[in-house]
Design an enzyme around this catalytic site. Structure first.
Site: not given
Ligand SMILES: N[C@@H]1[C@@H](O)[C@H](O)[C@@H](COP(=O)(O)O)O[C@@H]1O
Length: 261
Positions: A67, A139, A141, A146
């Site tokens: 990313d 979380n 990800h 996400e």
């Protein structure tokens, strides 16, 4: 999925290194999928040790980043291009010419989306990723996918969650400097890699790991895609493994498939 629980972050880095090296074409660097973040730093240091010992050579290898932030100049020290140059290329001897990072510098949505599609095409042209190294966000990800990301998504423009921007604010002078958007490999892109090696250490990752490894396969926990991959290795330290219910079985399974008790 293979789940390896080791006593400490150092032993996790060693076990993850073994999983990475055994997934690469013998002795050569092949095509590596690269994650940023603190989780894989020990693994990159162990890969450097393997290079120094002559066990592998990345001078011909290619690397594809997971990313990149949108809106940071490519030379910005916190752009993932620069992070990977410092933390991977300089460490394991991957040439800059072999490093590929999604282009987050496009001025318009159309330019960014065209760059994202070109990135997937470049991975294909390189013959696909041999081993994708992954961390996991608190979380759940993966890359910057996400919760809610499509399980079959390709590399694309995404908005970051407030939680991820907060988690990554430590790398920037002011909270407001953290980019709001990113280009990330999609979960479908990640799943195309021939092997996935996820490393997670520390108590802050325990809940995300329990959800990813033992929870349902769901877009609500992008890390759960590991359950869908035929060759996924999850390497943990004790703290990150603390929420797992099936620990005993993972330890049994680690003894291998020989037909002995
Ligand atoms: N985009 C990266 C992810 O690729 C990384 O896995 C995650 C966890 O980072 P860390 O390993 O520092 O906890 O954070 C970032 O948001």
């Amino acid at each position: 999925m293979e789940v390896i629980v080791t006593p400490a972050p150092e032993s996790a880095a060693l076990a993850a290194t073994h999983a990475v090296l055994s997934g690469l074409p013998a002795g050569r660097g092949g095509v590596l999928g690269l994650a940023t973040g603190s989780s894989p730093l020990g693994l990159y240091a162990e890969l450097a040790a393997a290079v120094a010992a002559g066990r592998v050579d990345f001078s011909d290898a290619k690397g594809f980043a997971l990313d990149e932030y949108v809106g940071l100049p490519a030379e910005h020290p916190q752009s993932y291009r620069q992070v990977l140059i410092r933390e991977v290329c300089a460490v394991i001897g991957l040439p800059l010419a072999g490093l590929n990072v999604p282009d987050g510098t496009g001025a318009t949505q159309a330019e960014l989306e065209a760059g994202a599609a070109a990135y997937d095409a470049a991975i294909g042209a390189a013959g696909g990723v041999d081993v994708q190294i992954l961390g996991i966000g608190a979380n759940g990800h993966v890359g910057f996918n996400e919760p809610g990301s499509s399980l079959s998504s390709r590399t694309r423009l995404k908005r970051l969650t407030a939680r991820t921007r907060q988690d990554n604010a430590r790398f920037f002078d002011h909270d407001g400097d953290v980019p709001t958007h990113c280009i990330t490999q999609g979960l479908g892109t990640v799943l195309d890699a021939r092997r996935l090696v996820l490393i997670a250490t520390g108590a802050a990752k325990a809940a995300a790991i329990a959800a990813a490894v033992e929870g349902p396969l769901t877009a609500s926990c992008p890390g759960s895609i590991l359950q869908w991959h035929a060759d996924a290795v999850v390497v943990l330290d004790e703290a990150a493994a603390a929420g797992l219910a099936n620990r005993g079985y993972y330890e049994d399974a680690a003894r291998g498939l020989a037909l002995t008790p």
